[in-house]
Design a protein around this motif. Structure first.
Motif, PDB file in Angstrom:
ATOM      1  N   SER A  35     113.421 140.317 -40.616  1.00  0.00           N
ATOM      2  CA  SER A  35     113.490 139.000 -39.966  1.00  0.00           C
ATOM      3  C   SER A  35     112.640 138.931 -38.702  1.00  0.00           C
ATOM      4  CB  SER A  35     114.943 138.647 -39.631  1.00  0.00           C
ATOM      5  OG  SER A  35     115.566 139.675 -38.886  1.00  0.00           O
ATOM      6  N   ALA A 169     116.469 139.981 -45.332  1.00  0.00           N
ATOM      7  CA  ALA A 169     116.540 138.576 -44.926  1.00  0.00           C
ATOM      8  C   ALA A 169     115.411 137.745 -45.521  1.00  0.00           C
ATOM      9  CB  ALA A 169     116.516 138.485 -43.392  1.00  0.00           C
ATOM     10  N   LEU A 173     115.459 134.291 -47.995  1.00  0.00           N
ATOM     11  CA  LEU A 173     114.726 133.065 -47.692  1.00  0.00           C
ATOM     12  C   LEU A 173     113.814 132.678 -48.852  1.00  0.00           C
ATOM     13  CD1 LEU A 173     113.923 130.854 -45.632  1.00  0.00           C
ATOM     14  CD2 LEU A 173     112.144 132.425 -44.809  1.00  0.00           C
ATOM     15  N   VAL A 186     120.748 132.037 -44.431  1.00  0.00           N
ATOM     16  CA  VAL A 186     119.692 132.803 -43.771  1.00  0.00           C
ATOM     17  C   VAL A 186     119.891 132.767 -42.259  1.00  0.00           C
ATOM     18  CG1 VAL A 186     118.074 132.256 -45.634  1.00  0.00           C
ATOM     19  CG2 VAL A 186     118.106 130.828 -43.582  1.00  0.00           C
ATOM     20  N   ASP A 190     114.687 132.440 -39.420  1.00  0.00           N
ATOM     21  CA  ASP A 190     113.902 132.305 -40.650  1.00  0.00           C
ATOM     22  C   ASP A 190     113.806 130.844 -41.080  1.00  0.00           C
ATOM     23  OD1 ASP A 190     113.218 134.974 -41.001  1.00  0.00           O
ATOM     24  OD2 ASP A 190     115.057 135.447 -42.054  1.00  0.00           O
TER      25      ASP A 190
END
Length: 254
Positions: A35, A169, A173, A186, A190
């Motif tokens: 992330s 992560a 997404l 999320v 993001d």
């Protein structure tokens, strides 16, 4: 003939200088949460301008996976984690210099979709009609935070059979952006950088704050560069980049 020999000698000398310059270039090895990809990418030219003789080699992944790699002996100088728990584990194991650990960002959770979705977050999760992308709840910080948040709200158990799991992560997404999942949970950071999803709403906070700490390896080969990167990350430029990418500064960070 003498001129040709002189030119050849000069060429060899220049080549030797270039080789010497390349050999003198140092490497800073960073293990960073997935992330943080855009934050690190934005800070890379800032750091390189200040430290032109240092090359960044960055390994991205879920913080839990990176922690496991560190525990198994993977070389690194700096760990940028999305999980205080993972940082604590490597520090307790003597793999991170505990005196260098510092929080530099915070995050939150949001429900997103590639399509326009009307409705309250709680209602949508209590009565799901499609698939929901989440991080692996047993091994990925995003998934751990998600499960904690939804379990506290009494929503986790009802999602059985509707969940699509991501390895980090960014994969979660991607599932939401591509429509492979109807909804995705999320990080707010993001969601902030994505042009393909809309935020449906925020998730309630769990008991564990989503804090991102940085820490230097106990046996860092380039400790000075690792500490210099932390200075950039926690300095004015770093704080600006962190906020511009949808993160919050840690308490007292402004």
């Amino acid at each position: 003939m003498k001129r040709i020999i002189a030119l050849a000698a000069a060429t060899l000398l220049l080549a030797g200088c270039k080789t010497s310059d390349a050999e003198e270039k140092e490497t800073l090895r960073i293990s960073a949460a997935a992330s943080l990809m855009d934050v690190v990418a934005a800070l890379e030219p800032v750091f390189t301008e200040l430290h032109p003789d240092t090359e960044l080699v960055i390994n991205y992944g879920s913080s839990t996976k990176l922690r496991a790699q560190i525990e198994q002996g993977a070389p690194f100088d700096l760990f940028l984690s999305a999980s205080s728990a993972d940082m604590d584990k490597v520090a307790d194991a003597g793999l991170i210099d505990a005196d260098t650990v510092i929080p530099f960002a915070e995050n939150g959770l949001v429900l997103v979709s590639a399509d326009t979705v009307d409705g309250d977050v709680t209602d949508l999760l209590r009565n799901p009609e499609g698939n929901i992308a989440v991080g692996q709840p047993d091994s990925v910080p995003l998934g751990i935070y998600t499960k904690e948040s939804l379990a506290a709200a009494g929503l986790w158990d009802g999602l059985d059979g509707h969940l699509v799991y991501g390895k980090d992560a960014r994969q979660v997404l991607t599932y939401a952006e591509s429509g492979n999942a109807d909804l995705g949970i999320v990080y707010q950071s993001d969601a902030a950088i994505s042009e393909k999803v809309e935020v449906v709403g925020k998730l309630p906070s769990g008991d564990t704050p989503i804090v991102y700490p940085a820490g230097v390896a106990e046996q860092a080969e380039n400790q000075a560069a690792a500490e210099a990167f932390i200075e950039v990350l926690t300095g004015d430029e770093g704080r600006k980049v962190i906020e511009n990418h949808g993160f919050a500064l840690p308490e007292g960070g402004k």
